[in-house]
Design a protein around this motif. Structure first.
Motif, PDB file in Angstrom:
ATOM      1  N   PRO A 256       0.807  -1.234   0.000  1.00 26.54           N
ATOM      2  CA  PRO A 256       0.000   0.000   0.000  1.00 26.54           C
ATOM      3  C   PRO A 256       0.836   1.279   0.000  1.00 26.54           C
ATOM      4  CG  PRO A 256      -0.948  -1.608   1.502  1.00 26.54           C
ATOM      5  CD  PRO A 256       0.379  -2.164   1.063  1.00 26.54           C
ATOM      6  N   ALA A 257       1.831   1.350   0.865  1.00 28.22           N
ATOM      7  CA  ALA A 257       2.669   2.555   0.910  1.00 28.22           C
ATOM      8  C   ALA A 257       3.495   2.694  -0.363  1.00 28.22           C
ATOM      9  CB  ALA A 257       3.587   2.517   2.133  1.00 28.22           C
ATOM     10  N   ALA A 258       3.972   1.562  -0.903  1.00 33.66           N
ATOM     11  CA  ALA A 258       4.775   1.611  -2.130  1.00 33.66           C
ATOM     12  C   ALA A 258       3.935   2.096  -3.315  1.00 33.66           C
ATOM     13  CB  ALA A 258       5.362   0.236  -2.420  1.00 33.66           C
ATOM     14  N   LEU A 259       2.668   1.683  -3.381  1.00 31.16           N
ATOM     15  CA  LEU A 259       1.803   2.132  -4.473  1.00 31.16           C
ATOM     16  C   LEU A 259       1.523   3.634  -4.363  1.00 31.16           C
ATOM     17  CD1 LEU A 259      -0.767  -0.787  -4.774  1.00 31.16           C
ATOM     18  CD2 LEU A 259       1.076  -0.212  -6.369  1.00 31.16           C
ATOM     19  N   GLU A 260       1.367   4.130  -3.147  1.00 25.36           N
ATOM     20  CA  GLU A 260       1.185   5.576  -2.977  1.00 25.36           C
ATOM     21  C   GLU A 260       2.402   6.335  -3.511  1.00 25.36           C
ATOM     22  OE1 GLU A 260       0.276   6.628   1.002  1.00 25.36           O
ATOM     23  OE2 GLU A 260      -1.589   5.463   1.099  1.00 25.36           O
TER      24      GLU A 260
ATOM     25  N   ALA B 183      -6.257  -4.495  -5.229  1.00 18.23           N
ATOM     26  CA  ALA B 183      -5.901  -5.630  -6.084  1.00 18.23           C
ATOM     27  C   ALA B 183      -4.466  -6.087  -5.929  1.00 18.23           C
ATOM     28  CB  ALA B 183      -6.166  -5.277  -7.549  1.00 18.23           C
ATOM     29  N   VAL B 184      -3.530  -5.146  -5.803  1.00 16.76           N
ATOM     30  CA  VAL B 184      -2.122  -5.502  -5.980  1.00 16.76           C
ATOM     31  C   VAL B 184      -1.547  -6.268  -4.796  1.00 16.76           C
ATOM     32  CG1 VAL B 184       0.200  -4.566  -6.333  1.00 16.76           C
ATOM     33  CG2 VAL B 184      -1.721  -3.655  -7.650  1.00 16.76           C
ATOM     34  N   ARG B 185      -1.944  -5.919  -3.568  1.00 17.40           N
ATOM     35  CA  ARG B 185      -1.353  -6.647  -2.442  1.00 17.40           C
ATOM     36  C   ARG B 185      -1.617  -8.149  -2.525  1.00 17.40           C
ATOM     37  NH1 ARG B 185      -1.368  -5.484   4.108  1.00 17.40           N
ATOM     38  NH2 ARG B 185      -0.351  -7.447   4.648  1.00 17.40           N
ATOM     39  N   PRO B 186      -2.880  -8.619  -2.692  1.00 19.94           N
ATOM     40  CA  PRO B 186      -3.067 -10.073  -2.819  1.00 19.94           C
ATOM     41  C   PRO B 186      -2.372 -10.652  -4.044  1.00 19.94           C
ATOM     42  CG  PRO B 186      -5.127  -8.900  -3.225  1.00 19.94           C
ATOM     43  CD  PRO B 186      -4.176  -7.918  -2.650  1.00 19.94           C
TER      44      PRO B 186
END
Length: 398
Positions: A202-206, A237-240
């Motif tokens: 989550p933090a990396a996507l931000e 979507a991306v984490r799972p």
């Protein structure tokens, strides 16, 4: 709707959002048994997309089950906007490859899904965009007994999944020398690469989205990249997908600061760079970000045993430098016999739009070339070939 089919199979249509969410485990099991599936057919991607982009009452996911409830086929569809009875794929413009899922071990899955789709369409049309060559949807298309059309769709560029040294052999020696010089500069700067873990996603996507906006500030960023719904879709979507191996997020650090980030989607057969962001400080230092990302992708993809490094949709000039293979996506249209006029009308309109877009590109390219020569300088490079990037599609930009 639920109907019995051959081989003890049963077809039904999922119209309920919550029920679609509860399909995760069975969908993921089917996804693993469909060798042609890409991450865009994963439940994590499709369900998250529906939460962000779906319309109430439009869901039409066609399912084929065994007697024990196990899925052997699935077609993630929805009713298209407008008065005409058209079913189209989930995923929309932000999805590079569309497909259905078919259990490789169940030969009855193809006719069962074809029959279920025919009943679902009734007097309408099923319109599948961006179908990759060799996709499972081609098997359904091959078994279709009613009217059907196959049209061209977006162009994709692909490279073999080999190390960077092998990719350099594909280009002229002078260009290869320049690329090696860029790689030496990257190494001298000391840019570190780190693949993030699931809990860090989550933090990396931000950071990735923030860097993407910085990268394109003042140069026309794709509007959808800046939307809350797109950010929320990726966050869900991306984490799972990372945790099960369908995606990888990589951060690139310089002196401890994240200066670039990359999201790559992965299936057993290919890896595709989906979205990246880069701090303008790299451009100021004359860092070739595309080369940096390609080296990383080539190393990771070849080491994983995948066969293809996909650049996904678009034929931008920076991709062409590597002499990739051009792979055209397809648009598959299917209908019952009673809806043949609607199919021909929709296909004809699609052909006309592509023709107009091609003419507009050619006129723009000729205008740029003539204007450049008229001004006494070199003609500016146009892009006369390939379709324009899809509106709102967050594929790679450079």
């Amino acid at each position: 709707m639920s109907t019995a089919g051959g081989g003890g199979l049963r077809a039904e249509i999922c119209r309920d959002d919550a029920e679609f969410g509860r399909l995760a485990d069975r969908w993921t099991s089917l996804y693993a048994r469909c060798s042609t599936a890409t991450p865009f057919q994963s439940h994590a991607w499709l369900h998250s997309w529906w939460v962000s982009y779906g319309r109430p009452g439009a869901l039409r996911v066609v399912l084929v089950r065994r007697a024990d409830g196990e899925l052997v086929a699935a077609a993630p569809l929805m009713r298209a906007r407008g008065p005409l009875p058209v079913l189209t794929q989930l995923g929309g413009a932000i999805t590079d490859f569309t497909d259905v899922l078919l259990d490789d071990s169940c030969p009855d899955a193809v006719p069962a899904l074809a029959g279920a789709l025919a009943r679902a369409a009734r007097g309408g049309v099923i319109d599948l965009r961006e179908v990759r060559p060799g996709a499972a949807a081609e098997r359904v298309f091959g078994r279709w007994s009613g009217p059907r059309r196959r049209l061209a769709d977006s162009l994709c560029l692909e490279l073999p999944a080999v190390p960077m040294d092998d990719l350099l052999q594909r280009i002229p020696s002078a260009k290869a020398q320049r690329v090696r010089a860029k790689l030496r500069k990257l190494d001298a700067l000391g840019i570190d690469e780190r693949v993030v873990t699931g809990e860090e996603v989550p933090a990396a996507l931000e950071r990735l989205l923030r860097l993407h906006q910085l990268q394109w500030q003042g140069r026309g960023v794709t509007a959808e990249h800046t939307s809350d719904r797109f950010a929320q879709h990726l966050a869900r979507a991306v984490r799972p997908m990372v945790e099960c191996g369908d995606a990888r997020v990589t951060e690139f650090r310089l002196a401890g600061d994240v200066v670039a980030a990359d999201l790559t989607l992965m299936s057993p057969r290919l890896a595709g760079g989906y979205l990246y962001g880069a701090d303008p400080v790299l451009r100021a230092r004359k860092v070739d970000v595309a080369t940096m990302l390609l080296r990383h992708g080539a190393r990771e993809t070849s080491a994983s045993g995948r066969a293809t490094l996909s650049m996904l949709r678009g034929t931008e000039p920076y991709k062409r430098h590597w002499r990739p293979e051009t792979v055209p996506n397809q648009r598959l249209m299917l209908s019952g016999r009673g809806a043949a006029p609607l199919l021909w009308l929709r296909a004809g309109a699609a052909d006309a739009r592509r023709g107009l877009a091609r003419q507009a590109r050619e006129r723009a390219w000729v205008g740029r070339a003539v204007g450049g020569r008229g001004g006494g300088g070199r003609p500016r490079r146009g892009r006369p070939g390939g379709p324009p990037p899809a509106a709102g599609r967050p594929g790679r930009s450079t």
